[in-house]
Design a protein around this motif. Sequence first.
Motif, PDB file in Angstrom:
ATOM      1  N   ASP A  46       2.123  -1.468   0.906  1.00 43.76           N
ATOM      2  CA  ASP A  46       0.666  -1.229   0.936  1.00 43.76           C
ATOM      3  C   ASP A  46       0.253  -0.762   2.343  1.00 43.76           C
ATOM      4  O   ASP A  46       0.538  -1.433   3.338  1.00 43.76           O
ATOM      5  N   LYS A  48      -2.997   0.157   3.082  1.00 44.19           N
ATOM      6  CA  LYS A  48      -4.455   0.036   3.257  1.00 44.19           C
ATOM      7  C   LYS A  48      -4.795  -0.702   4.556  1.00 44.19           C
ATOM      8  O   LYS A  48      -4.230  -1.757   4.837  1.00 44.19           O
ATOM      9  N   LYS A  49      -5.648  -0.105   5.341  1.00 41.90           N
ATOM     10  CA  LYS A  49      -6.125  -0.668   6.615  1.00 41.90           C
ATOM     11  C   LYS A  49      -5.001  -0.899   7.620  1.00 41.90           C
ATOM     12  O   LYS A  49      -5.145  -1.707   8.538  1.00 41.90           O
ATOM     13  N   ARG A  50      -3.878  -0.237   7.431  1.00 40.29           N
ATOM     14  CA  ARG A  50      -2.753  -0.421   8.371  1.00 40.29           C
ATOM     15  C   ARG A  50      -2.710   0.756   9.354  1.00 40.29           C
ATOM     16  O   ARG A  50      -3.084   1.875   9.023  1.00 40.29           O
ATOM     17  N   ARG A  76      -3.689   8.579   4.092  1.00 40.24           N
ATOM     18  CA  ARG A  76      -5.151   8.612   4.323  1.00 40.24           C
ATOM     19  C   ARG A  76      -5.885   8.217   3.044  1.00 40.24           C
ATOM     20  O   ARG A  76      -6.809   7.413   3.075  1.00 40.24           O
ATOM     21  N   GLU A  77      -5.451   8.802   1.925  1.00 40.37           N
ATOM     22  CA  GLU A  77      -6.127   8.499   0.655  1.00 40.37           C
ATOM     23  C   GLU A  77      -5.976   7.033   0.273  1.00 40.37           C
ATOM     24  O   GLU A  77      -6.849   6.442  -0.352  1.00 40.37           O
ATOM     25  N   LEU A  78      -4.840   6.446   0.670  1.00 39.51           N
ATOM     26  CA  LEU A  78      -4.597   5.037   0.337  1.00 39.51           C
ATOM     27  C   LEU A  78      -5.272   4.099   1.335  1.00 39.51           C
ATOM     28  O   LEU A  78      -5.142   2.882   1.232  1.00 39.51           O
ATOM     29  N   GLY A  79      -5.946   4.657   2.317  1.00 41.06           N
ATOM     30  CA  GLY A  79      -6.759   3.835   3.214  1.00 41.06           C
ATOM     31  C   GLY A  79      -6.102   3.435   4.524  1.00 41.06           C
ATOM     32  O   GLY A  79      -6.575   2.495   5.182  1.00 41.06           O
ATOM     33  N   ALA A  80      -5.036   4.137   4.936  1.00 42.09           N
ATOM     34  CA  ALA A  80      -4.419   3.815   6.240  1.00 42.09           C
ATOM     35  C   ALA A  80      -5.456   4.010   7.346  1.00 42.09           C
ATOM     36  O   ALA A  80      -6.301   4.902   7.262  1.00 42.09           O
ATOM     37  N   ARG A  81      -5.366   3.156   8.383  1.00 40.78           N
ATOM     38  CA  ARG A  81      -6.372   3.223   9.451  1.00 40.78           C
ATOM     39  C   ARG A  81      -6.034   4.334  10.447  1.00 40.78           C
ATOM     40  O   ARG A  81      -6.889   5.070  10.897  1.00 40.78           O
ATOM     41  N   SER A  82      -4.755   4.454  10.802  1.00 42.35           N
ATOM     42  CA  SER A  82      -4.366   5.523  11.724  1.00 42.35           C
ATOM     43  C   SER A  82      -2.919   5.921  11.423  1.00 42.35           C
ATOM     44  O   SER A  82      -2.154   5.155  10.828  1.00 42.35           O
TER      45      SER A  82
END
Length: 295
Positions: A46, A48-50, A76-82
């Motif tokens: 996962d 997300k936010k990582r 990016r679409e899965l929500g990675a922070r950077s």
Amino acid sequence: MKPLLLSLYTSPSFLDGFKDSSQFDLGNLTVREFPDQESYIKYDTDVKKRDLVFIVALDKPNSKFLPLIFASQTARELGARSIGLIVPYLPYMRQDKQFLSGEAVTSKYFAKMLSDNIDWLITIDPHLHRYHSLNEIYKIPTTVLHANDLISTWVQQHVSSPLIIGPDSESEQWVATIAKTLNSPYKILEKIRKGDNIVQIKFPNFSDYQDFTPVLVDDIISTGTTMVETITHLKNIKMKVPICIGVHAIFAHHAYENILAAGAKSVITCNTIEHISNAIDVSSLIKTCLTNIKF
Ligand code: R5P
């Protein structure tokens, strides 16, 4: 949360040093080809936010670049922070001007595509010739690490009385530094490239250095033509048998064998690209650099 380290095309030996790091979590990414040779990408961890850190071997880049871009856009679409990129060998740096009318300046386009998809980049000794800094073409923060000290240490441990030789004007940036560290003399050759496999080299006078061991140091060994031409000249003027050192072991076609056949005593490279000649481990440069990044 710790940053998530994801490897793409990186050799297991290079990754080894990172696996034990308490600094990262290790993530998993499946990249494979469908039968029609299009890419399939799936994050098994996962994101997300990582904060993601890709470590990617980008030599022979054409088939690897698109999966990297897909992986970045998926994250990016899965929500990675950077998304950061460690690319020990940065390709597409040599076409840094339009030599002939109608030619593509691919270094610029490659830099733009990478900059559009990642947030920062760390690399080792990129081929900076007509560009003085990556910032001239990359829009993202970049960090350039140098293998000079590690090369100097290798030479110190293996060669007595070295004469450091750089094949062209741009090589003076690392050759002078290495020679200074070793307290050894150095010479810079004048090279004009006439074609992929043709170089014309103007040699200085080596008569004062007959007792020294020539150590040719280049950033990239590609076709090996530069090394072969230089070795042949040194042989003709009865210098000692030279040692060749390259940072990036591209070795197109039979370049490695050709350099040995031309008469090099040994051919040594850093492990930015996996190759049998790898003798200088540069992964510590990256590890040290990463410890200074605030995620
Ligand atoms: C040059 O411009 C680089 O610094 C190297 O000298 C070059 O890549 C070597 O290329 P080759 O092995 O094809 O002579």
